[in-house]
Design a protein around this motif. Sequence first.
Motif, PDB file in Angstrom:
ATOM      1  N   LEU A  71     -24.640   9.624  32.761  1.00  0.00           N
ATOM      2  CA  LEU A  71     -25.831   9.905  33.560  1.00  0.00           C
ATOM      3  C   LEU A  71     -26.157   8.738  34.485  1.00  0.00           C
ATOM      4  CD1 LEU A  71     -28.180  11.606  30.942  1.00  0.00           C
ATOM      5  CD2 LEU A  71     -27.194  12.666  32.978  1.00  0.00           C
ATOM      6  N   ILE A  72     -26.032   7.527  33.959  1.00  0.00           N
ATOM      7  CA  ILE A  72     -26.299   6.340  34.776  1.00  0.00           C
ATOM      8  C   ILE A  72     -25.341   6.284  35.957  1.00  0.00           C
ATOM      9  CG2 ILE A  72     -26.229   3.818  34.794  1.00  0.00           C
ATOM     10  CD1 ILE A  72     -27.170   3.889  31.889  1.00  0.00           C
ATOM     11  N   LEU A  73     -24.084   6.570  35.691  1.00  0.00           N
ATOM     12  CA  LEU A  73     -23.079   6.558  36.760  1.00  0.00           C
ATOM     13  C   LEU A  73     -23.370   7.633  37.802  1.00  0.00           C
ATOM     14  CD1 LEU A  73     -20.442   5.274  37.743  1.00  0.00           C
ATOM     15  CD2 LEU A  73     -19.197   6.991  36.417  1.00  0.00           C
ATOM     16  N   ALA A  74     -23.856   8.795  37.354  1.00  0.00           N
ATOM     17  CA  ALA A  74     -24.176   9.880  38.286  1.00  0.00           C
ATOM     18  C   ALA A  74     -25.327   9.487  39.208  1.00  0.00           C
ATOM     19  CB  ALA A  74     -24.529  11.145  37.512  1.00  0.00           C
ATOM     20  N   VAL A  75     -26.373   8.880  38.642  1.00  0.00           N
ATOM     21  CA  VAL A  75     -27.514   8.454  39.459  1.00  0.00           C
ATOM     22  C   VAL A  75     -27.105   7.328  40.402  1.00  0.00           C
ATOM     23  CG1 VAL A  75     -29.815   7.418  39.391  1.00  0.00           C
ATOM     24  CG2 VAL A  75     -29.197   9.195  37.748  1.00  0.00           C
ATOM     25  N   PHE A  76     -26.330   6.384  39.887  1.00  0.00           N
ATOM     26  CA  PHE A  76     -25.855   5.290  40.740  1.00  0.00           C
ATOM     27  C   PHE A  76     -25.009   5.833  41.889  1.00  0.00           C
ATOM     28  CE2 PHE A  76     -22.399   2.337  41.808  1.00  0.00           C
ATOM     29  CZ  PHE A  76     -23.137   1.272  42.298  1.00  0.00           C
ATOM     30  N   VAL A 106     -34.594  10.384  28.810  1.00  0.00           N
ATOM     31  CA  VAL A 106     -33.930   9.595  27.769  1.00  0.00           C
ATOM     32  C   VAL A 106     -34.603   8.238  27.634  1.00  0.00           C
ATOM     33  CG1 VAL A 106     -31.785   8.398  27.177  1.00  0.00           C
ATOM     34  CG2 VAL A 106     -31.711  10.764  27.965  1.00  0.00           C
ATOM     35  N   GLY A 107     -34.894   7.613  28.762  1.00  0.00           N
ATOM     36  CA  GLY A 107     -35.536   6.304  28.724  1.00  0.00           C
ATOM     37  C   GLY A 107     -36.926   6.339  28.129  1.00  0.00           C
ATOM     38  N   LEU A 108     -37.679   7.411  28.393  1.00  0.00           N
ATOM     39  CA  LEU A 108     -39.059   7.501  27.906  1.00  0.00           C
ATOM     40  C   LEU A 108     -39.145   7.923  26.446  1.00  0.00           C
ATOM     41  CD1 LEU A 108     -40.766   9.194  30.996  1.00  0.00           C
ATOM     42  CD2 LEU A 108     -41.072   6.836  30.221  1.00  0.00           C
ATOM     43  N   THR A 109     -38.150   8.623  25.950  1.00  0.00           N
ATOM     44  CA  THR A 109     -38.229   9.154  24.584  1.00  0.00           C
ATOM     45  C   THR A 109     -37.437   8.342  23.564  1.00  0.00           C
ATOM     46  OG1 THR A 109     -36.381  10.651  25.078  1.00  0.00           O
ATOM     47  CG2 THR A 109     -38.607  11.509  25.384  1.00  0.00           C
ATOM     48  N   GLN A 110     -36.264   7.875  23.940  1.00  0.00           N
ATOM     49  CA  GLN A 110     -35.410   7.200  22.968  1.00  0.00           C
ATOM     50  C   GLN A 110     -35.594   5.687  22.941  1.00  0.00           C
ATOM     51  OE1 GLN A 110     -31.306   8.304  23.101  1.00  0.00           O
ATOM     52  NE2 GLN A 110     -31.710  10.502  22.999  1.00  0.00           N
ATOM     53  N   TYR A 111     -36.241   5.146  23.951  1.00  0.00           N
ATOM     54  CA  TYR A 111     -36.377   3.694  23.994  1.00  0.00           C
ATOM     55  C   TYR A 111     -37.832   3.277  24.205  1.00  0.00           C
ATOM     56  CZ  TYR A 111     -31.450   4.494  24.802  1.00  0.00           C
ATOM     57  OH  TYR A 111     -30.162   4.938  24.697  1.00  0.00           O
ATOM     58  N   PRO A 112     -38.753   3.758  23.368  1.00  0.00           N
ATOM     59  CA  PRO A 112     -40.167   3.377  23.525  1.00  0.00           C
ATOM     60  C   PRO A 112     -40.423   1.915  23.192  1.00  0.00           C
ATOM     61  CG  PRO A 112     -39.852   4.595  21.490  1.00  0.00           C
ATOM     62  CD  PRO A 112     -38.552   4.656  22.222  1.00  0.00           C
ATOM     63  N   SER A 172     -34.202   3.188  30.404  1.00  0.00           N
ATOM     64  CA  SER A 172     -32.856   3.634  30.045  1.00  0.00           C
ATOM     65  C   SER A 172     -31.797   2.612  30.439  1.00  0.00           C
ATOM     66  CB  SER A 172     -32.557   4.981  30.707  1.00  0.00           C
ATOM     67  OG  SER A 172     -32.518   4.847  32.119  1.00  0.00           O
ATOM     68  N   LEU A 173     -32.141   1.740  31.395  1.00  0.00           N
ATOM     69  CA  LEU A 173     -31.201   0.712  31.850  1.00  0.00           C
ATOM     70  C   LEU A 173     -31.550  -0.670  31.302  1.00  0.00           C
ATOM     71  CD1 LEU A 173     -31.030   1.825  35.600  1.00  0.00           C
ATOM     72  CD2 LEU A 173     -29.286   2.211  33.862  1.00  0.00           C
ATOM     73  N   ILE A 216     -31.470  12.523  37.423  1.00  0.00           N
ATOM     74  CA  ILE A 216     -32.557  11.543  37.373  1.00  0.00           C
ATOM     75  C   ILE A 216     -33.574  11.911  36.304  1.00  0.00           C
ATOM     76  CG2 ILE A 216     -34.502  10.607  38.676  1.00  0.00           C
ATOM     77  CD1 ILE A 216     -32.794  10.798  41.190  1.00  0.00           C
ATOM     78  N   LEU A 217     -33.943  13.174  36.237  1.00  0.00           N
ATOM     79  CA  LEU A 217     -34.941  13.617  35.259  1.00  0.00           C
ATOM     80  C   LEU A 217     -34.430  13.460  33.833  1.00  0.00           C
ATOM     81  CD1 LEU A 217     -36.327  16.816  37.033  1.00  0.00           C
ATOM     82  CD2 LEU A 217     -37.493  14.626  36.730  1.00  0.00           C
TER      83      LEU A 217
END
Length: 251
Positions: free
Chosen positions: A191-196, A226-232, A178-179, A220-221
């Motif tokens: 979401l990235i800002l929240a995890v950071f 998002v990273g696993l599904t939208q950016y394979p 995702s990053l 985080i989940l």
Amino acid sequence: MAAFSLSFAVSYAPLSYGVSHQTEVPLVEGKGLAKGPLLFINLGLTFIGHNQEDMKEGLLQYIDPDNRDDYNNGMFATENVVKEIKRRLKEYTPLTFLYHLYYKQSLTVAEGNLGWLYRSVENEKTPYISPLYQATKDNVFAQFVRDFFLNTDKGSYVYYSLLKQAVWIVMALGLVFSLWKYRPNDHLNFLILAVFGGLLFLQIFEGGKTRYLIQFLPQILILSAVGLTQYPQALGKFRFWSGKKRSERSC
């Protein structure tokens, strides 16, 4: 806003009433027992980020030796905590402070079991054991659940721990994907800002234990999903790169 306030009051009022009227666990009250936010910044400045003994030893140096064994000796007073924070920061060099941050962060994100430390009742040091334990003490199914999913001091717990670690690694890969590159997507960047922000919070305050991430697990989940599904394609490129490297070595 009114709906939120009403729902909060409905849920909080019974909880507050129950805590103030319960007789199962004695609550000790007294001036000087409260621990403010600065204390947890001080605790976070210990090398591993959660060394309670190191924190207490540092604070006790500001207390008269004759009073150090007293339960409420005043060591958590704000002035003592501020002095200790300044002392710890002064003792760090830029290099050792960076290593402290690195090591603390590695402890925060390392364990897939989220720092679960529950042990068998006979090995627990807590003075309080739930009275409900007697009802399930000799139950075969309950013992199976305790041995395989709860008690970390049982050899059978290792299977569940390894499974959770594998899931944790996959979830971490989702965060990486995702990053992978910047995307002008407000929802994703939120979401990235929240995890950071959560990781930064644990770097400033008490940290160094994976279970502190539980409060940030929803973000985080979602971000990992998002990273696993939208950016394979990121995973595909990684596999292609790995396969190419292996073929070059074989030649």
